[in-house]
Enzyme design. Structure first.
Site, PDB file in Angstrom:
ATOM      1  CE  LYS A  22      -1.753   1.540   3.976  1.00  0.00           C
ATOM      2  NZ  LYS A  22      -1.450   3.096   4.365  1.00  0.00           N
ATOM      3  CG  ASN A  23       1.904   2.705   3.459  1.00  0.00           C
ATOM      4  OD1 ASN A  23       1.017   2.977   3.077  1.00  0.00           O
ATOM      5  ND2 ASN A  23       2.614   2.354   4.734  1.00  0.00           N
ATOM      6  CB  CYS A 121      -5.579  10.525  10.850  1.00  0.00           C
ATOM      7  SG  CYS A 121      -4.198   9.603  11.226  1.00  0.00           S
ATOM      8  NE  ARG A 126      -0.261  10.126   9.772  1.00  0.00           N
ATOM      9  CZ  ARG A 126      -0.648   9.200   9.079  1.00  0.00           C
ATOM     10  NH1 ARG A 126      -1.933   8.582   9.227  1.00  0.00           N
ATOM     11  NH2 ARG A 126       0.241   8.652   8.320  1.00  0.00           N
ATOM     12  CD  GLN A 130       9.863  19.090   8.695  1.00  0.00           C
ATOM     13  OE1 GLN A 130      11.111  18.978   8.333  1.00  0.00           O
ATOM     14  NE2 GLN A 130       9.680  20.056   9.696  1.00  0.00           N
ATOM     15  CG  ASP A 308       2.869   1.401   9.693  1.00  0.00           C
ATOM     16  OD1 ASP A 308       3.032   1.629   8.419  1.00  0.00           O
ATOM     17  OD2 ASP A 308       2.550   2.480  10.540  1.00  0.00           O
ATOM     18  CB  ILE A 330       6.367   6.941  14.564  1.00  0.00           C
ATOM     19  CG1 ILE A 330       7.859   6.096  14.838  1.00  0.00           C
ATOM     20  CG2 ILE A 330       6.135   7.558  13.308  1.00  0.00           C
ATOM     21  CD1 ILE A 330       9.081   6.885  14.527  1.00  0.00           C
ATOM     22  NE  ARG A 400      -7.494   4.609   5.497  1.00  0.00           N
ATOM     23  CZ  ARG A 400      -7.195   5.544   5.601  1.00  0.00           C
ATOM     24  NH1 ARG A 400      -7.887   6.109   6.692  1.00  0.00           N
ATOM     25  NH2 ARG A 400      -6.563   6.498   4.977  1.00  0.00           N
TER      26      ARG A 400
HETATM   27  C1  EPZ Z   1       3.793   6.802   6.299  1.00  0.00           C
HETATM   28  O1  EPZ Z   1       3.001   7.928   6.755  1.00  0.00           O
HETATM   29  C2  EPZ Z   1       3.095   5.713   6.372  1.00  0.00           C
HETATM   30  N1  EPZ Z   1       2.174   6.252   5.073  1.00  0.00           N
HETATM   31  C3  EPZ Z   1       2.489   5.352   7.632  1.00  0.00           C
HETATM   32  O2  EPZ Z   1       1.662   4.244   7.415  1.00  0.00           O
HETATM   33  C4  EPZ Z   1       3.437   5.313   8.511  1.00  0.00           C
HETATM   34  O3  EPZ Z   1       3.091   4.813   9.760  1.00  0.00           O
HETATM   35  C5  EPZ Z   1       4.555   6.448   8.459  1.00  0.00           C
HETATM   36  O4  EPZ Z   1       5.046   6.579   7.242  1.00  0.00           O
HETATM   37  C6  EPZ Z   1       5.702   6.066   9.549  1.00  0.00           C
HETATM   38  O5  EPZ Z   1       6.502   5.181   8.981  1.00  0.00           O
HETATM   39  C7  EPZ Z   1       2.337   6.140   4.093  1.00  0.00           C
HETATM   40  O6  EPZ Z   1       3.536   5.826   3.468  1.00  0.00           O
HETATM   41  C8  EPZ Z   1       1.245   6.152   3.064  1.00  0.00           C
HETATM   42  P1  EPZ Z   1       5.693  10.406   8.386  1.00  0.00           P
HETATM   43  P2  EPZ Z   1       3.646   9.703   6.702  1.00  0.00           P
HETATM   44  O7  EPZ Z   1       5.434  11.752   7.789  1.00  0.00           O
HETATM   45  O8  EPZ Z   1       4.393  10.036   5.719  1.00  0.00           O
HETATM   46  C9  EPZ Z   1       5.699  13.934  11.944  1.00  0.00           C
HETATM   47  C10 EPZ Z   1      -0.188   2.808   7.621  1.00  0.00           C
HETATM   48  O9  EPZ Z   1      -0.544   2.294   8.750  1.00  0.00           O
HETATM   49  N2  EPZ Z   1       5.640  14.716  10.495  1.00  0.00           N
HETATM   50  O10 EPZ Z   1       6.913   9.525   8.547  1.00  0.00           O
HETATM   51  O11 EPZ Z   1       2.349  10.351   7.154  1.00  0.00           O
HETATM   52  C11 EPZ Z   1       4.418  13.068  11.952  1.00  0.00           C
HETATM   53  O12 EPZ Z   1       3.347  13.785  12.588  1.00  0.00           O
HETATM   54  C12 EPZ Z   1       0.202   4.094   7.727  1.00  0.00           C
HETATM   55  O13 EPZ Z   1       0.217   2.299   6.572  1.00  0.00           O
HETATM   56  C13 EPZ Z   1       5.723  16.274  10.919  1.00  0.00           C
HETATM   57  O14 EPZ Z   1       5.744  16.681  12.028  1.00  0.00           O
HETATM   58  O15 EPZ Z   1       4.409   9.348   8.247  1.00  0.00           O
HETATM   59  C14 EPZ Z   1       4.861  11.780  12.602  1.00  0.00           C
HETATM   60  O16 EPZ Z   1       4.933  12.069  14.145  1.00  0.00           O
HETATM   61  C15 EPZ Z   1      -0.062   4.754   8.792  1.00  0.00           C
HETATM   62  N3  EPZ Z   1       5.727  17.055   9.895  1.00  0.00           N
HETATM   63  C16 EPZ Z   1       6.364  11.531  11.989  1.00  0.00           C
HETATM   64  O17 EPZ Z   1       6.531  12.812  11.664  1.00  0.00           O
HETATM   65  C17 EPZ Z   1       5.690  16.575   8.626  1.00  0.00           C
HETATM   66  O18 EPZ Z   1       5.938  17.447   7.676  1.00  0.00           O
HETATM   67  C18 EPZ Z   1       6.135  10.469  10.991  1.00  0.00           C
HETATM   68  O19 EPZ Z   1       5.386  10.880  10.085  1.00  0.00           O
HETATM   69  C19 EPZ Z   1       5.580  15.158   8.146  1.00  0.00           C
HETATM   70  C20 EPZ Z   1       5.607  14.137   9.400  1.00  0.00           C
END
Ligand code: EPZ
Length: 422
Positions: A22-23, A121, A126, A130, A308, A330, A400
């Protein structure tokens, strides 16, 4: 709404085919906005989130068509008089945060995009600061108003970007934007997930010049245009990990067909620490369950233990005789499965980011509520070993990210079915 009904008991034995990731699929479908021709993806997982992304691309003016073939999607740009729309609306973005991945490609190719802020969410706030910081560094003008982010840039320019944290989709958005920017972009503190590496590989197949995807420093030399491609999507390491936990918990013996062990080092290491026998075999990964041993886990960015997989391993820890401590570093609110597991008799105490699990007592079947994707998977796993019947409600969360999970589990011996919730 559907629910899933599981009768506890029995071992998982046999082969489970692992679907496309998915990701990986979500950023790759967004990347298909970049070339001027139609790209075709194979091994596309049949998931609600993928259907949502395809719907978004159609709303933007692209065709997203399976051509009548399973697990295949061809993404074709608008032609002739049809002009691309450059706006991702709130009522779609609010259902899937990953919609924000269209931002980078649209700005890179068309000079502007307007995307609803994803909002929080279930698992956390989230933010996308960045993502926006990277685009601004590349010369884009970013305006936030009325719940939308407007991004404009005549032509993005290469820049050096140090991410505050290794955000996966943040890194992916910047990579896609940089592919068509003028000059060199260097992303430091980049996310190292295998899905980021896959995006780099596909962008290069399109004619981009990406180096270091999958490492902490990614360098992208911008080019003027990109070519459409054909690509088969990598297997889903989190789906594979989820079923691996099922095998470990039920003292089963399962071959995860198509799983790639090199994507799952932290998962495999923890499975072994907790008593499972894990071996790479031709065609995938074999997991045999034994007596479950307690262990401590801390979620980290890749290659650390994936967030995850946190909920799934919490259920495994419930089977271990002794105490395990799981720290979620995370996301700030990713323990919503804990009260539901508590209703099944699990003994879990949360203190801040840490959950202490006192395992070894049998779980008992109950009606439980899915709250987010991976939490719902953990409730299904708990149902496999609980005494009696477990009904998991609101399984739209599950759909999902897991393709036909009940069919795949039933095929290896689980007593499980989908039913209509009254
Ligand atoms: C990706 O989400 C995955 N989704 C998530 O999978 C996964 O849990 C996550 O990475 C962490 O590995 C997809 O790839 C579609 P992040 P993402 O940006 O990119 C903070 C699942 O179950 N952050 O790496 O949204 C954020 O709040 C899903 O398949 C900022 O502060 O996660 C979080 O605490 C859930 N500012 C941390 O970084 C930003 O601009 C990691 O988030 C971006 C993120």
């Amino acid at each position: 709404m559907d629910k899933i009904v599981v009768e506890g008991g029995g071992r998982l034995v046999g082969k489970i085919p692992i679907s496309g990731a998915k990701n990986a699929a979500l950023p790759l479908l967004a990347a298909a906005l970049l070339p001027s021709g139609a790209s075709t993806f194979k091994n596309v997982p049949a998931l609600a989130d993928v259907r949502t992304m395809a719907k978004l691309l159609r709303m933007l003016g692209w065709d997203a068509d399976s051509g009548g073939k399973d697990h295949t999607l061809t993404i074709a740009p608008p032609t002739g008089k049809k002009k691309p729309k450059l706006e991702a609306p709130y009522d779609l973005v609010k259902t899937m945060r990953a919609s924000v991945l269209v931002l980078g490609p649209l700005v890179a190719r068309y000079g502007r995009a307007r995307v609803s802020m994803p909002g929080g969410c279930a698992i956390g706030a989230r933010p996308i600061d960045q993502h926006l910081k990277g685009l601004e560094a590349m010369g884009a003008k970013v305006t936030l108003a009325h719940g939308y982010v407007d991004v404009e840039a005549k032509r993005l320019k290469g820049a050096s970007i140090m991410l505050d944290m290794p955000t996966v989709t943040g890194c992916e958005n910047i990579m896609m934007a940089a592919a068509l920017a003028k000059g060199r972009t260097v992303i430091e503190n980049a996310a190292r997930e295998p899905e980021v590496e896959e995006l780099g590989l596909v962008l290069n197949k399109m004619g981009a010049k990406v180096k270091g995807a999958g490492t902490p420093i990614i360098t992208i030399e911008g080019v003027d245009d990109l070519q459409p491609i054909e690509h088969s999507i990598m297997p889903d390491r989190i789906e594979a990990g989820t079923f691996a936990v099922g095998a470990a918990m039920t003292k089963g013996d399962v071959l995860l067909e198509g799983a790639r062990p090199e994507h799952m080092d932290a998962i495999i290491a923890k499975l072994r620490t907790m008593g499972a026998v894990v071996t790479a075999e031709a065609g995938g990964l074999r997991v045999k369950g034994g007596d479950v041993i307690p262990a401590d886990i801390t979620t980290q960015p890749h290659p650390g233990f994936p967030t995850d997989m946190q909920a799934q391993f919490m259920v495994l820890a419930c089977m271990a005789r002794g105490q395990s401590v799981i720290k979620e570093m995370i996301f700030e609110n990713r323990f919503m499965h804990v009260p539901e597991l508590g209703r099944m008799g699990a003994d879990i105490v949360i203190t801040g980011r840490a959950a202490a699990i006192r395992g070894g007592k049998p779980l008992s079947g109950a009606n439980v509520m899915a709250t987010d994707l991976r939490a719902s998977a953990s409730l299904i796993l708990a149902g496999l070993v609980a005494q009696g019947k477990t009904e998991v409600l609101r399984v739209y969360h599950l759909d999902r990210g897991y393709e036909s999970i009940e069919k795949k589990l039933k095929a290896v011996g689980a007593k499980i079915k989908r039913a209509k919730d009254a």
